[in-house]
Design a protein around this motif. Structure first.
Motif, short mmCIF file in Angstrom:
data_model
loop_
_atom_site.label_atom_id
_atom_site.label_comp_id
_atom_site.label_asym_id
_atom_site.label_seq_id
_atom_site.Cartn_x
_atom_site.Cartn_y
_atom_site.Cartn_z
N PHE A 1 -11.16 5.45 1.38
CA PHE A 1 -10.53 4.18 1.72
C PHE A 1 -9.95 3.54 0.46
N GLY A 2 -8.71 3.12 0.59
CA GLY A 2 -8.06 2.39 -0.48
C GLY A 2 -7.46 1.10 0.07
N VAL A 3 -7.20 0.15 -0.84
CA VAL A 3 -6.57 -1.09 -0.37
C VAL A 3 -5.18 -0.76 0.13
N PRO A 4 -4.64 -1.53 1.08
CA PRO A 4 -3.35 -1.20 1.67
C PRO A 4 -2.23 -1.14 0.63
N ARG A 5 -1.33 -0.20 0.82
CA ARG A 5 -0.18 -0.05 -0.06
C ARG A 5 0.82 -1.17 0.24
N VAL B 1 -9.77 -5.02 4.55
CA VAL B 1 -8.82 -4.14 5.23
C VAL B 1 -8.56 -2.95 4.31
N TYR B 2 -8.75 -1.75 4.82
CA TYR B 2 -8.54 -0.54 4.03
C TYR B 2 -7.59 0.40 4.77
N GLU B 3 -6.90 1.21 3.99
CA GLU B 3 -6.18 2.35 4.53
C GLU B 3 -7.00 3.60 4.27
N LEU B 4 -7.03 4.49 5.26
CA LEU B 4 -7.70 5.77 5.07
C LEU B 4 -6.68 6.74 4.47
N GLN C 1 3.04 3.12 -4.96
CA GLN C 1 1.64 3.02 -4.57
C GLN C 1 1.04 1.73 -5.11
N LEU C 2 1.71 0.61 -4.88
CA LEU C 2 1.22 -0.67 -5.39
C LEU C 2 0.08 -1.16 -4.51
N ARG C 3 -1.10 -0.71 -4.85
CA ARG C 3 -2.27 -1.12 -4.09
C ARG C 3 -3.04 -2.17 -4.88
N ILE C 4 -3.64 -1.77 -6.00
CA ILE C 4 -4.38 -2.72 -6.82
C ILE C 4 -3.41 -3.70 -7.48
N THR C 5 -2.21 -3.23 -7.81
CA THR C 5 -1.21 -4.12 -8.40
C THR C 5 -0.92 -5.30 -7.48
#
Length: 829
Positions: free
Chosen positions: A313-317, A438-441, A371-375
């Motif tokens: 799981f990552g934070v949404p792009r 909210v996460y993206e798989l 891939q701006l997720r954490i940004t």
């Protein structure tokens, strides 16, 4: 954390001067209100792992963290150019580099809270209470340095909004009262990972974590959630990048030797890199990697093909279109391996940058804006602080820059912020300072050119109802590009019909499959217990379904029933045949001499006795249960009453031959009929009382046999049943005694002898019937009762009527009055 070594600064004096000194921010801009920023622009790393004891730590520049700093800078520029947010107000920034170290993070925290001094001065700093260098702070990236900073900043009430510190411990408002974050807590990620593992049926996994606050707290939350989901962990190993190589090798060997095919890695990016580099030396069997958000979407790891098929799981792009713009001298020189001739301290011997370098051609974490997720989390954090400042100094139309704004005011406003970004992301904080999780798989899939890339295949939203948080949007590519879900279990699933029995000394996921016992089933895979079938059902052969129990009773189709029916009909036929013979020869001496009227009544009663046995055959019902016992009781009493009457007639006839005796006038035909009627009516009365008070009824017996039901007639009142049998027995014993007394009376054809034998057989049959009745199982109980009825009936008809029929049919010469009288005279002499 290993202490920072001064020798490091000699390797890159520009970086040390630009980033590391806390009192000199790496990036800064004046404004009406200053927002602080702290990022791990550089990491202190050991470049070579061959010698941990002598090699100094080296500074490594992180393109991603540089992008985070740039995102904060860009967000402030964007806010300053807006008219709807903080109109007429300019925001400034002071951005520092923590070098991913706790000591540097603490220094920066004190600097931001105390003005610019790196050392707290009691005489001067106390007078500055409430006048910190910044109104709020964005950062830090790591959980451990963030915790140290949050404790310090919380004392001053300076709000801190982190973009990447995910440790669930930071949600504790008692320890971190001024902490907020735009990235979800690991509490939610751990729960989501546990649900993911459960979703794909993996019950036997390995676990590896960073030996830090992030890894230890995150893995603890995951292991707790996994236990609740019934997931077992074969091993749980911890590693930190500065620990001795022997520790790294030990962890790698545990992974190589494990039987679990799924591994959950709660590792920081730096630790994950070192672990993968070690595993590449001697690759383990194919593993299905489950990653945390720190590395699962990190493009640097796509070069490790051994992680193909990894999911996590990552934070949404998101997209921040204008973020791709000019950058820093250090980054430019390191990216293009050239030196800017106007910059001092550039790498000696490097070529001079001539302007032909093209930023658009670079492929690295800093320039990658796809891939701006954490940004985006940095972008949201900066905007959250801006909205909090707006809420404190602005009304509907304008802002008052003269208001002296304290960090505590920003802290209170941050608790209330709730807005939507231009890129569609919602920003708000709950009571613990956390956002909605909210996460993206993310799944690592091979592209057509053979390279790995990130692919979003599902989503997890904690705001949705329980059980609906997790959803899939497309197929997952598993380890090695397989399309079939890999299997990772300690023991194979137990099929229906069995239950799991935990192996002694092993986790609950290691078990044996034990077949269910008779009468129990399990209709699901991996059942913990077998369920008992309802009373009227029984387990099938494979123990996965309950089938109706066969109902056992003496049915008409049963071979035993056919045999008993044949004997019953035959006995009734014999009784009717004897009656026909007697009727045809009713005037003959032998018929007239033995009380023909009672003989015909006895034959009629015997025919009924034979036929009443048929009521015991067939499925018991309410009327059949009442009929079978009452018909049996009444017909047998009628039969025994007739025999008793014949016995009394023999005795009375002998008494009548004595001189002066007139006893026969007291026992003539009317009295005989009356005696039979009275004896029979007593039994009828007993049966009526029995049927009135507690009659027999059909009953399903589940106890005698476990696998089938015995359908039988319960007696209702046991007293009524034994009263019926007892009355029959009483008459039979009385008849036997009288016949026994009359057996030697002088007569040509003394019937008392045959009555004695018949009663002897009758009593013997019914005495042996009692133990046989109670010991016979199921339908044989009824068969024993029918056999007793037939045996006693045949005993009566054979002993009493067979000798007479033999004389009538085969020895007619003896069926004369002269013959009978002659015999009497000879015996008298």
């Amino acid at each position: 954390m290993t202490a920072l070594r001064p020798a490091t600064c000699e390797t890159n004096p520009i970086s040390c001067r630009l980033w590391v000194e806390p009192q000199l921010p790496g990036l800064s801009m004046n404004g009406d209100f200053i927002i602080g920023g702290i990022f791990s622009i550089h990491n202190y790393m050991i470049l070579e792992q061959s010698n941990y004891s002598t090699q100094p730590l080296q500074l490594q520049c992180s393109g991603k963290e540089l992008q985070f700093a740039r995102a904060m800078q860009f967000a402030i520029y964007e806010i300053n150019n807006r008219t709807d947010l903080l109109p007429g107000i300019s925001l400034g920034y002071d951005i520092h580099d923590s070098c991913a170290g706790v000591p540097m993070a603490v220094k920066v925290a004190f600097a931001l809270a105390n003005g610019v001094e790196t050392v707290f001065n009691v005489s001067e700093s106390c007078s500055k209470s409430g006048s910190s260098a910044v109104t709020a702070l964005v950062g830090e990236s790591g959980s451990t340095p963030t915790m140290s900073m949050a404790r310090i900043l919380g004392l001053f009430g300076i709000p801190q909004v982190s973009h990447f510190a995910t440790c669930a411990c930071l949600s504790d408002k008692r320890q971190y009262p001024a902490f907020f974050r735009t990235i979800p807590s690991d509490h939610y990620q751990a729960a989501a990972l546990a649900k993911l593992v459960k979703y794909f049926g993996w019950t036997w996994i390995g676990a590896v974590r960073s030996d830090s606050d992030y890894g230890n707290n995150g893995m603890a939350s995951f292991l707790k959630a996994a236990q609740e989901e019934g997931i077992c962990v074969e091993y749980s190993e911890a590693y930190y990048r500065t620990q001795p190589r022997s520790k790294l090798e030990r962890v790698a060997n545990v992974i190589r030797r494990s039987t679990a095919r799924v591994i959950v890695a709660f590792l920081a990016a730096g630790d994950m890199r070192i672990l993968l580099e070690e595993l590449v030396r001697n690759p383990p069997p194919p593993l299905q990697w489950i990653g945390s958000e720190t590395w699962i979407s990190h493009p640097e790891f796509l070069r490790f093909n051994m992680c193909s098929g990894a999911v996590g799981f990552g934070v949404p792009r998101s997209v921040i279109p204008a973020l791709k713009s000019p950058w820093f001298t250090e980054f430019w020189e390191r990216s293009f391996s050239c030196s800017l001739k106007k910059q001092t301290g550039s790498s000696v011997g490097a070529r001079e940058c001539d302007g032909s370098e093209d930023i658009r051609a670079l492929q690295n974490p800093y320039t990658d804006t796809s891939q701006l997720r954490i940004t985006n989390m940095v972008y949201k954090a900066t905007y959250a602080i801006a909205h909090a400042i707006h809420g404190a100094i602005c009304n509907d139309t304008q802002c008052d820059r003269t208001i002296k704004l304290s960090p505590l005011q920003i802290l209170e406003q941050l608790k209330k912020v709730n807005f939507t970004m231009k890129n569609g992301f919602q920003v708000s904080f709950d009571s613990r300072g956390d956002p909605v999780a909210v996460y993206e798989l993310i799944n690592w899939q091979f592209k057509k050119d053979g390279a790995l890339d990130f692919m979003t295949v599902g989503q997890y939203d904690s705001s949705k109802p329980r059980g609906q948080e997790f959803s899939m949007s497309r197929a997952i590519s598993w380890m090695g590009g397989q399309t079939k879900v890999p299997v990772s279990v300690c023991s194979e699933s137990c099929p229906p019909g069995t239950r799991k029995a935990v192996q002694k000394g092993k986790p609950i996921c290691c078990y044996d499959c034990i077949p269910c016992a008779d009468g129990e089933i399990s209709n699901a895979t991996d059942s913990l217990d077998c369920e008992h079938c309802p009373p009227e059902f029984w387990s099938n052969e494979r123990r996965f379904s309950c089938l109706p129990k066969p109902v056992e009773f003496l049915s008409w189709e049963d071979p035993l029933s056919i045999i008993l029916t044949a004997f019953s009909v035959f006995g009734a036929f014999v009784a009717l045949s004897v009656a026909v013979v007697f009727y045809k020869h009713r005037t003959s001496p032998i018929v007239r001499a033995n009380n023909s009227e009672l003989s015909f009544l006895l034959l009629f009663a015997l025919a009924l006795c034979f036929l009443c046995s048929l009521t015991f055959i067939g499925e018991p019902s309410g009327w059949s249960c009442m009929l079978r016992h009452t018909a049996f009781g009444i017909t047998f009493v009628l039969c025994i009453s007739c025999v008793l009457g014949k016995t009394i007639v023999v005795l009375m006839a002998f008494r009548a031959t004595l001189p002066g005796s007139n006893v026969m006038k007291w026992f003539g035909p009317p009295e005989q009929r009356l005696s039979v009627l009275v004896f029979t009516l007593i039994q009828v009365l007993i049966c009526i009382l029995w049927l009135t008070i507690s009659p027999p009824f059909p009953f399903k017996n589940f106890k005698h046999y476990k696998e089938r039901i015995i359908l039988e007639c319960r007696l209702g009142s046991a007293i009524g049943f034994w009263a019926v049998l007892g009355y029959i027995g009483l008459l039979a014993v009385l008849c036997f005694v009288l016949a026994f007394l009359a057996r030697k009376l002088p007569d040509n054809f003394n019937e008392a002898k045959f009555i004695t034998f018949s009663m002897l057989i009758f009593c013997a049959v019914w005495i042996t019937f009692i133990p046989a009745y109670f010991s016979s199982p199921g339908k044989f109980t009824v068969a024993v009762e029918i056999f007793a009825i037939l045996a006693s009936s045949f005993g009566l008809i054979i002993c009493i009527f067979a000798p007479k029929c033999f004389i009538i049919v085969f020895r007619p010469d003896q069926n004369t009055k002269k013959h009978l009288m002659g015999k009497v005279q000879s015996k008298s002499l």
